[in-house]
Design a protein around this motif. Structure first.
Motif, PDB file in Angstrom:
ATOM      1  N   ASP A 332       0.819  -1.212   0.000  1.00 23.86           N
ATOM      2  CA  ASP A 332       0.000   0.000   0.000  1.00 23.86           C
ATOM      3  C   ASP A 332       0.852   1.260   0.000  1.00 23.86           C
ATOM      4  OD1 ASP A 332       0.740  -1.087   2.461  1.00 23.86           O
ATOM      5  OD2 ASP A 332      -0.692   0.133   3.560  1.00 23.86           O
ATOM      6  N   PHE A 333       1.962   1.229   0.749  1.00 19.07           N
ATOM      7  CA  PHE A 333       2.875   2.381   0.769  1.00 19.07           C
ATOM      8  C   PHE A 333       3.481   2.611  -0.615  1.00 19.07           C
ATOM      9  CE2 PHE A 333       7.320   3.752   0.964  1.00 19.07           C
ATOM     10  CZ  PHE A 333       7.198   4.983   1.602  1.00 19.07           C
ATOM     11  N   ALA A 334       3.887   1.533  -1.266  1.00 19.34           N
ATOM     12  CA  ALA A 334       4.513   1.659  -2.584  1.00 19.34           C
ATOM     13  C   ALA A 334       3.540   2.216  -3.614  1.00 19.34           C
ATOM     14  CB  ALA A 334       5.039   0.292  -3.031  1.00 19.34           C
ATOM     15  N   VAL A 335       2.290   1.780  -3.577  1.00 23.57           N
ATOM     16  CA  VAL A 335       1.290   2.294  -4.521  1.00 23.57           C
ATOM     17  C   VAL A 335       1.077   3.794  -4.318  1.00 23.57           C
ATOM     18  CG1 VAL A 335      -1.167   2.235  -5.110  1.00 23.57           C
ATOM     19  CG2 VAL A 335       0.102   0.112  -4.846  1.00 23.57           C
ATOM     20  N   LYS A 336       0.950   4.194  -3.073  1.00 24.56           N
ATOM     21  CA  LYS A 336       0.731   5.619  -2.789  1.00 24.56           C
ATOM     22  C   LYS A 336       1.941   6.439  -3.239  1.00 24.56           C
ATOM     23  CE  LYS A 336      -0.834   8.694   0.929  1.00 24.56           C
ATOM     24  NZ  LYS A 336       0.127   9.767   0.686  1.00 24.56           N
ATOM     25  N   ALA A 337       3.146   5.944  -2.939  1.00 28.06           N
ATOM     26  CA  ALA A 337       4.355   6.667  -3.352  1.00 28.06           C
ATOM     27  C   ALA A 337       4.472   6.725  -4.863  1.00 28.06           C
ATOM     28  CB  ALA A 337       5.582   5.997  -2.748  1.00 28.06           C
ATOM     29  N   TRP A 338       4.121   5.648  -5.547  1.00 29.57           N
ATOM     30  CA  TRP A 338       4.223   5.589  -7.017  1.00 29.57           C
ATOM     31  C   TRP A 338       3.217   6.529  -7.683  1.00 29.57           C
ATOM     32  CZ3 TRP A 338       8.361   3.433  -8.960  1.00 29.57           C
ATOM     33  CH2 TRP A 338       8.433   3.099 -10.316  1.00 29.57           C
ATOM     34  N   CYS A 371       7.252  -2.105 -13.258  1.00 24.18           N
ATOM     35  CA  CYS A 371       6.966  -1.660 -11.886  1.00 24.18           C
ATOM     36  C   CYS A 371       5.548  -1.101 -11.799  1.00 24.18           C
ATOM     37  CB  CYS A 371       7.964  -0.583 -11.462  1.00 24.18           C
ATOM     38  SG  CYS A 371       9.657  -1.158 -11.229  1.00 24.18           S
ATOM     39  N   THR A 372       5.201  -0.256 -12.776  1.00 23.75           N
ATOM     40  CA  THR A 372       3.862   0.340 -12.793  1.00 23.75           C
ATOM     41  C   THR A 372       2.793  -0.725 -12.965  1.00 23.75           C
ATOM     42  OG1 THR A 372       4.855   2.292 -13.850  1.00 23.75           O
ATOM     43  CG2 THR A 372       2.454   2.127 -13.880  1.00 23.75           C
ATOM     44  N   SER A 373       3.038  -1.678 -13.859  1.00 29.16           N
ATOM     45  CA  SER A 373       2.057  -2.724 -14.130  1.00 29.16           C
ATOM     46  C   SER A 373       1.816  -3.605 -12.906  1.00 29.16           C
ATOM     47  CB  SER A 373       2.528  -3.577 -15.310  1.00 29.16           C
ATOM     48  OG  SER A 373       1.597  -4.599 -15.597  1.00 29.16           O
ATOM     49  N   LYS A 374       2.885  -3.958 -12.181  1.00 26.33           N
ATOM     50  CA  LYS A 374       2.744  -4.795 -10.989  1.00 26.33           C
ATOM     51  C   LYS A 374       1.850  -4.117  -9.952  1.00 26.33           C
ATOM     52  CE  LYS A 374       5.603  -8.239 -12.011  1.00 26.33           C
ATOM     53  NZ  LYS A 374       5.170  -9.658 -12.057  1.00 26.33           N
ATOM     54  N   LEU A 375       2.125  -2.837  -9.706  1.00 27.99           N
ATOM     55  CA  LEU A 375       1.348  -2.105  -8.706  1.00 27.99           C
ATOM     56  C   LEU A 375      -0.089  -1.878  -9.169  1.00 27.99           C
ATOM     57  CD1 LEU A 375       4.058   0.493  -7.623  1.00 27.99           C
ATOM     58  CD2 LEU A 375       3.197  -1.429  -6.270  1.00 27.99           C
ATOM     59  N   ALA A 376      -0.262  -1.512 -10.445  1.00 21.48           N
ATOM     60  CA  ALA A 376      -1.605  -1.253 -10.967  1.00 21.48           C
ATOM     61  C   ALA A 376      -2.442  -2.526 -10.966  1.00 21.48           C
ATOM     62  CB  ALA A 376      -1.504  -0.672 -12.375  1.00 21.48           C
ATOM     63  N   ASN A 377      -1.836  -3.649 -11.315  1.00 24.97           N
ATOM     64  CA  ASN A 377      -2.562  -4.925 -11.303  1.00 24.97           C
ATOM     65  C   ASN A 377      -3.017  -5.287  -9.899  1.00 24.97           C
ATOM     66  OD1 ASN A 377      -3.029  -6.315 -13.805  1.00 24.97           O
ATOM     67  ND2 ASN A 377      -0.820  -6.385 -14.096  1.00 24.97           N
ATOM     68  N   ALA A 378      -2.146  -5.042  -8.908  1.00 27.25           N
ATOM     69  CA  ALA A 378      -2.507  -5.337  -7.525  1.00 27.25           C
ATOM     70  C   ALA A 378      -3.681  -4.471  -7.073  1.00 27.25           C
ATOM     71  CB  ALA A 378      -1.305  -5.110  -6.612  1.00 27.25           C
ATOM     72  N   VAL A 379      -3.719  -3.223  -7.538  1.00 23.38           N
ATOM     73  CA  VAL A 379      -4.833  -2.329  -7.202  1.00 23.38           C
ATOM     74  C   VAL A 379      -6.105  -2.802  -7.890  1.00 23.38           C
ATOM     75  CG1 VAL A 379      -5.741   0.012  -7.490  1.00 23.38           C
ATOM     76  CG2 VAL A 379      -3.382  -0.335  -6.743  1.00 23.38           C
ATOM     77  N   ALA A 380      -6.023  -3.111  -9.168  1.00 21.39           N
ATOM     78  CA  ALA A 380      -7.206  -3.530  -9.924  1.00 21.39           C
ATOM     79  C   ALA A 380      -7.761  -4.854  -9.409  1.00 21.39           C
ATOM     80  CB  ALA A 380      -6.855  -3.642 -11.409  1.00 21.39           C
ATOM     81  N   ALA A 381      -6.885  -5.738  -8.931  1.00 15.40           N
ATOM     82  CA  ALA A 381      -7.322  -7.043  -8.436  1.00 15.40           C
ATOM     83  C   ALA A 381      -7.833  -6.981  -7.003  1.00 15.40           C
ATOM     84  CB  ALA A 381      -6.173  -8.041  -8.521  1.00 15.40           C
ATOM     85  N   THR A 383      -5.893  -6.663  -4.421  1.00 14.00           N
ATOM     86  CA  THR A 383      -4.841  -7.099  -3.496  1.00 14.00           C
ATOM     87  C   THR A 383      -4.396  -5.939  -2.617  1.00 14.00           C
ATOM     88  OG1 THR A 383      -4.079  -8.688  -5.157  1.00 14.00           O
ATOM     89  CG2 THR A 383      -2.567  -8.188  -3.349  1.00 14.00           C
ATOM     90  N   ILE A 384      -4.377  -4.745  -3.222  1.00 15.95           N
ATOM     91  CA  ILE A 384      -4.099  -3.514  -2.484  1.00 15.95           C
ATOM     92  C   ILE A 384      -5.347  -2.649  -2.567  1.00 15.95           C
ATOM     93  CG2 ILE A 384      -2.631  -1.481  -2.306  1.00 15.95           C
ATOM     94  CD1 ILE A 384      -0.526  -3.072  -3.899  1.00 15.95           C
ATOM     95  N   LEU A 385      -5.895  -2.289  -1.435  1.00 12.49           N
ATOM     96  CA  LEU A 385      -7.098  -1.457  -1.417  1.00 12.49           C
ATOM     97  C   LEU A 385      -6.689   0.011  -1.351  1.00 12.49           C
ATOM     98  CD1 LEU A 385      -9.327  -3.547   1.013  1.00 12.49           C
ATOM     99  CD2 LEU A 385      -9.236  -3.626  -1.486  1.00 12.49           C
ATOM    100  N   ALA A 386      -6.554   0.606  -2.537  1.00  9.22           N
ATOM    101  CA  ALA A 386      -6.132   2.007  -2.626  1.00  9.22           C
ATOM    102  C   ALA A 386      -7.348   2.916  -2.605  1.00  9.22           C
ATOM    103  CB  ALA A 386      -5.324   2.228  -3.896  1.00  9.22           C
ATOM    104  N   THR A 387      -7.158   4.105  -2.077  1.00  6.34           N
ATOM    105  CA  THR A 387      -8.248   5.077  -2.034  1.00  6.34           C
ATOM    106  C   THR A 387      -8.551   5.595  -3.435  1.00  6.34           C
ATOM    107  OG1 THR A 387      -6.764   6.961  -1.710  1.00  6.34           O
ATOM    108  CG2 THR A 387      -7.526   5.786   0.266  1.00  6.34           C
ATOM    109  N   LYS A 388      -9.700   6.274  -3.567  1.00  3.28           N
ATOM    110  CA  LYS A 388     -10.093   6.837  -4.864  1.00  3.28           C
ATOM    111  C   LYS A 388      -9.042   7.813  -5.370  1.00  3.28           C
ATOM    112  CE  LYS A 388     -13.055  10.076  -4.582  1.00  3.28           C
ATOM    113  NZ  LYS A 388     -14.320  10.819  -4.316  1.00  3.28           N
ATOM    114  N   GLN A 389      -8.510   8.654  -4.486  1.00  2.87           N
ATOM    115  CA  GLN A 389      -7.512   9.636  -4.900  1.00  2.87           C
ATOM    116  C   GLN A 389      -6.233   8.960  -5.400  1.00  2.87           C
ATOM    117  OE1 GLN A 389      -9.203   9.677  -2.068  1.00  2.87           O
ATOM    118  NE2 GLN A 389     -10.460  11.536  -2.210  1.00  2.87           N
TER     119      GLN A 389
END
Length: 481
Positions: A332-338, A371-381, A383-389
């Motif tokens: 989750d930290f990596a997605v937010k930082a990315w 790197c972008t694809s790994k994080l984006a896939n985790a969000v779309a699946a 696996t990582i519950l990212a906020t709307k923002q």
């Protein structure tokens, strides 16, 4: 005299007897005066019935809590251990020893001291009852300890960890200091199995501080600092920096991370390394995109090449770290930082529009997009519950980089084509999770995903059809009240 219990969790006090034992006690001496040790002219032998002046009866001493207590036959001179097939073998045995040898044990030395001289000697040998725990190995272990009283040099008497662990509690009980030292010295010097380590831990509280110091230094860290996390941090850093091209080292460290007991510690370690690596990549791309031309042309070119190589190397480190974070579900930290890399993505776009990188680090765009694809896939699946923002910013900042790569990286290899298509589909899936106004803005930037044959981009067609279907619905104002 109260017999000590083996395996006690409290530090055992080595108490010497201070009063004559009662004849009714199970671990007592007979009511006779101990013969004064005499100097022998021949070497004494263990269990020598002819010359031994002390007869020790070993018997299984059952606790009151044993469900099926076994009656202990009375002490008789005939029930000796000279006959190993005795009916008492496994229940009791009698051993003939020499008083001057027994003085090597402080426990027996106290029993045989002058404090018993008030008693009247009625017979020889002096009889001592010694109760032992009713375990399969205790009888043989006690015999071995008593036999070792006759061994002057004990340095070669311990040949295995199990032997040391069997003899050490008995040596502690009988205050046989030379054997205690030999057992501890052996245990300090050899490796243990996990089961053996547990036995060592149970014995450490029974040792004096100076005896247990070396064992404790091996069993636990010297301070309360989190040495496990420090070790894990060093291993992760070594895997990506010292052995960057050795896949089996990274695979091994990845296995350690998966098995590590503290998920929070692993998360902190990976986040720290992530911040370090992304910092190096960003700095290298910034220096490459805004070079200092005040120096010699060749020197400037060399610096530019160095900047690109640093970005490429640390980009690979980032990819490995992101994979580990996703695997442990701590990304989750990596997605937010990315998603907060506006200046970094701008530097990437400027760099990829230039041709200089092609002959230096042709794989850099693919590494960054993976790197972008790994994080984006985790969000779309999910696996990582990212906020709307965070979801919106992730697509908004990295969608232009994908478009620049598609337009400027040629010829497009099959692997790159597959990567671009996967990232397109993932971005469109994330866009579908956003409010209508946000998805409208971002979908318009995705028109470059279209191909010469409309049927070759069903993911783009589906995304727009979904948006128009939702837009055709009447506003659900009543449900918002």
């Amino acid at each position: 005299m109260q017999k000590m219990t083996i395996g006690s969790s409290k530090k055992r006090q080595r108490v010497l007897p201070t009063s004559p034992p009662s004849s009714s006690s199970s671990s007592t001496t007979s009511s006779i005066t101990t013969p004064t040790p005499t100097t022998t002219t021949t070497k004494p032998f263990y269990n020598d019935r002819n010359s031994g002046d002390v007869a020790i009866r070993l018997f299984f001493e059952l606790s009151p809590f044993d469900s099926t207590p076994t009656s202990i036959p009375p002490f008789t001179p005939t029930s000796t251990s000279t006959n190993e097939n005795s009916i008492y073998e496994g229940i009791q045995t009698q051993i003939y020893l020499h008083s001057h040898v027994l003085h090597r044990s402080k426990y027996f030395s106290a029993l045989l001291s002058d404090r018993w001289q008030s008693q009247t000697l009625t017979q020889k040998p002096l009889k001592i009852n010694l109760g032992i725990p009713p375990t399969p190995t205790s009888l043989q272990s006690y015999k071995t300890v008593l036999q070792l009283l006759y061994t002057p040099d004990l340095s070669n008497s311990i040949d295995s960890v199990s032997t040391a662990l069997d003899l050490l509690p008995i040596a502690l009980e009988l205050l046989f200091e030379d054997l205690v030292k030999s057992c501890v010295t052996f245990l300090e010097s050899v490796p243990w199995t996990e089961a053996e380590e547990q036995r060592v831990l149970s014995l450490v509280p029974l040792l004096k501080q100076d005896e247990s110091q070396e064992l404790l230094s091996r069993l636990s860290p010297p301070t309360e600092s989190d040495t496990s996390e420090e070790m894990l941090h060093s291993l992760v850093s070594s895997a990506i920096n010292t052995y960057p091209n050795m896949a089996f080292v990274k695979a091994f460290v990845a296995k350690l991370l998966r098995d590590y007991s503290s998920r929070e510690s692993a998360k902190r370690v990976l986040e720290a390394e992530f911040e370090k690596c992304i910092g190096v990549v960003k700095e290298s791309l910034e220096d490459y995109s805004s070079p200092d031309f005040r120096g010699d042309h060749n020197e400037t070119e060399a610096i530019q090449r160095l900047n690109l190589h640093k970005a490429m190397t640390n980009g690979k480190h980032l990819l490995w770290l992101i994979e580990r974070m996703i695997e442990l579900r701590v990304a989750d930290f990596a997605v937010k930082a990315w998603s907060e890399q506006a200046s970094f993505t701008a530097d990437l776009q400027r760099a990829f529009r230039d041709d200089a990188w092609r002959n230096i680090v042709p794989g850099l765009p693919a590494v960054v997009l993976r790197c972008t694809s790994k994080l984006a896939n985790a969000v779309a699946a999910g696996t990582i519950l990212a906020t709307k923002q965070v979801r919106k910013k992730l697509v908004k900042e990295w969608l232009p980089v994908l478009i620049v790569c598609k337009d400027n990286v040629s010829p497009m290899s099959p692997s790159n084509k597959s990567l671009y298509l996967e990232l397109e589909e993932t971005f469109l899936r994330i866009i579908s999770t956003l409010p209508m106004s946000d998805s409208q803005e971002l979908l318009q930037q995705c028109l470059s995903f279209s191909t010469r044959n409309v049927d070759d981009c069903p993911h783009l067609l589906t995304a727009f059809n979904t948006w128009f279907r939702r837009a055709a619905r009447p506003p659900q104002t009543d449900n918002l009240c």
